[in-house]
Design an enzyme around this catalytic site. Structure first.
Site, PDB file in Angstrom:
ATOM      1  N   TYR A   1       3.143   9.593   0.043  1.00  0.00           N
ATOM      2  CA  TYR A   1       3.995   9.117   0.911  1.00  0.00           C
ATOM      3  C   TYR A   1       5.422   9.259   0.217  1.00  0.00           C
ATOM      4  O   TYR A   1       6.430   9.101   0.718  1.00  0.00           O
ATOM      5  CB  TYR A   1       3.825   7.630   1.225  1.00  0.00           C
ATOM      6  CG  TYR A   1       2.616   7.351   1.657  1.00  0.00           C
ATOM      7  CD1 TYR A   1       1.551   8.205   2.429  1.00  0.00           C
ATOM      8  CD2 TYR A   1       1.859   5.992   1.673  1.00  0.00           C
ATOM      9  CE1 TYR A   1       0.458   7.822   2.781  1.00  0.00           C
ATOM     10  CE2 TYR A   1       0.756   5.469   1.977  1.00  0.00           C
ATOM     11  CZ  TYR A   1      -0.110   6.628   2.695  1.00  0.00           C
ATOM     12  OH  TYR A   1      -1.261   6.083   3.164  1.00  0.00           O
TER      13      TYR A   1
ATOM     14  N   ASP B   1       0.826  -1.447   0.197  1.00  0.00           N
ATOM     15  CA  ASP B   1      -0.064   0.041   0.050  1.00  0.00           C
ATOM     16  C   ASP B   1       1.041   1.207   0.078  1.00  0.00           C
ATOM     17  O   ASP B   1       1.708   1.474   0.873  1.00  0.00           O
ATOM     18  CB  ASP B   1      -0.858  -0.130   1.238  1.00  0.00           C
ATOM     19  CG  ASP B   1      -1.941   1.287   1.209  1.00  0.00           C
ATOM     20  OD1 ASP B   1      -3.058   0.799   0.817  1.00  0.00           O
ATOM     21  OD2 ASP B   1      -1.385   2.253   1.801  1.00  0.00           O
TER      22      ASP B   1
ATOM     23  N   LYS C   1      -2.847   6.069  -4.008  1.00  0.00           N
ATOM     24  CA  LYS C   1      -4.132   6.941  -3.663  1.00  0.00           C
ATOM     25  C   LYS C   1      -3.751   8.124  -4.432  1.00  0.00           C
ATOM     26  O   LYS C   1      -2.631   8.573  -4.820  1.00  0.00           O
ATOM     27  CB  LYS C   1      -4.056   6.898  -2.315  1.00  0.00           C
ATOM     28  CG  LYS C   1      -4.007   5.585  -1.473  1.00  0.00           C
ATOM     29  CD  LYS C   1      -4.123   5.922   0.068  1.00  0.00           C
ATOM     30  CE  LYS C   1      -3.857   4.751   0.845  1.00  0.00           C
ATOM     31  NZ  LYS C   1      -2.498   4.272   0.766  1.00  0.00           N
TER      32      LYS C   1
ATOM     33  N   HIS D   1      -7.736   9.598  -1.551  1.00  0.00           N
ATOM     34  CA  HIS D   1      -6.804   9.377  -0.425  1.00  0.00           C
ATOM     35  C   HIS D   1      -7.773  10.178   0.889  1.00  0.00           C
ATOM     36  O   HIS D   1      -7.864   9.652   1.939  1.00  0.00           O
ATOM     37  CB  HIS D   1      -5.686  10.163  -0.531  1.00  0.00           C
ATOM     38  CG  HIS D   1      -4.427   9.853   0.590  1.00  0.00           C
ATOM     39  ND1 HIS D   1      -3.280   9.921   0.341  1.00  0.00           N
ATOM     40  CD2 HIS D   1      -4.540   9.145   1.868  1.00  0.00           C
ATOM     41  CE1 HIS D   1      -2.474   9.396   1.608  1.00  0.00           C
ATOM     42  NE2 HIS D   1      -3.450   8.943   2.202  1.00  0.00           N
TER      43      HIS D   1
END
Length: 324
Positions: free
Chosen positions: A59, A54, A89, A122
């Site tokens: 990120y 994930d 996302k 997200h």
């Protein structure tokens, strides 16, 4: 013995029945550890038997995940890309109908992949196009245009850029609004869930609507700027873990699994990665489940960085529609 990925149960998603491993490795590291450390941790996870990874545009881990996948293929840790389940996302600054496909393609480029398994919105909020900083400046937030953004997500699935589409951090109310306009319903809602925030109402709602719930922060996001050690220090969980000869993390992860949810767990420590896989083949008894259901409830990730005095969410109650 090393776990094989066959020992991780799978769930058949939404409309297309694509199989998602119920335990995935999260790659949101705060503070960041750097691309090489991330890549090595993912390679180690693949060796241990993780097959579901994930990530998110936010990120900064898409690229190292892509590098790890390439390396795993070249050394034969996996036979083909199809052995993996990859989720990323859509960030708030790209949450505009006309930007969704471009953002997904950028993620695919970072990941060096031809398709995603799952693409999630997200947060249920937009920001001015091209906003990539975090935290987002208060004046840069915009309401999410559900209709155009979801329609673009549906197009991405129809084009084969992603096998499934879903959302993250959506309340029952926001899911209801989305379902009213969706041609393809969201396959997944990824939200905070652990024994200290059990999401009972949202779980029941999602089950009734055929939306699969996946838990993030299953251990309280310990060690991040937004998390705490409240799950790991919970006395009830510590007592159950001690009595069963398990870790607190294993009790929390097993509890989530027994509620019929998927779980994304983040650890780059080899020993803990292995322990986190060892949650199958045993169960919690009725008394233990009763004790866990009696734990006082509160959100650990209220979403404060997504509030703004200019709206659309002036308070955290607005984000969750009072589902506190």
């Amino acid at each position: 013995m090393e776990a094989t990925h066959l020992s991780i149960p799978e769930h058949a998603l939404g409309s297309n029945g694509e199989k998602m491993p119920l335990l995935g490795l999260g790659t949101a590291v705060s503070p960041p550890v750097g691309a090489e450390a991330t890549k090595l941790a993912i390679l180690q996870a693949i060796k241990l038997g993780y097959r579901h990874f994930d990530t998110a545009a936010k990120y900064g881990s898409e690229q190292p995940l892509g590098d790890a996948i390439q390396q795993a293929l070249s050394i034969g840790s996996i036979k083909s890309r199809d052995d993996l389940f990859i989720t990323t996302k859509l960030w708030c600054g790209d949450a505009h109908g006309e930007l969704v496909a471009t953002a997904l393609k950028r993620s695919l480029q970072n990941l060096k992949l031809e398709y995603l398994d799952l693409f999630l919105i997200h947060w249920p909020v937009s920001a001015k196009p091209g906003t990539y900083e975090f935290p987002i400046k208060e004046e840069n937030f915009l309401p999410l245009d559900f209709k155009s953004v979801w329609s673009a997500m549906e197009d991405c699935q129809k084009l084969g850029l992603t096998k499934s589409i879903g959302v993250s951090n959506f309340s029952c109310k926001k899911l209801t609004d989305l379902l009213a306009i969706a041609k393809i319903p969201p396959a997944v809602n990824q939200v905070e869930m652990n024994p200290l925030w059990q999401q009972k109402n949202l779980r029941e709602f999602c089950k009734a609507k055929g939306i699969f719930l996946t838990a993030y922060s299953p251990l309280g996001a310990i060690g991040t700027f937004y998390g705490s050690n409240r799950v790991m220090e919970c006395e009830v969980l510590k007592e159950i873990a001690k009595a069963k000869g398990k870790t607190v993390a294993q009790i929390s992860l097993r509890w989530i699994y027994e509620q019929g949810a998927g779980v994304i767990v983040k650890s780059f420590n080899g020993g803990r990665m292995k322990q986190n896989l060892e949650i199958f083949g045993w169960s919690l008894n009725e008394q233990e489940l009763r004790r866990i259901s009696g734990i006082p409830q509160s959100r650990g990730v209220p979403g404060t960085p997504y509030t703004s005095r200019f709206g659309p969410f002036r308070t955290i109650e607005d984000i969750w529609d009072g589902e506190m």
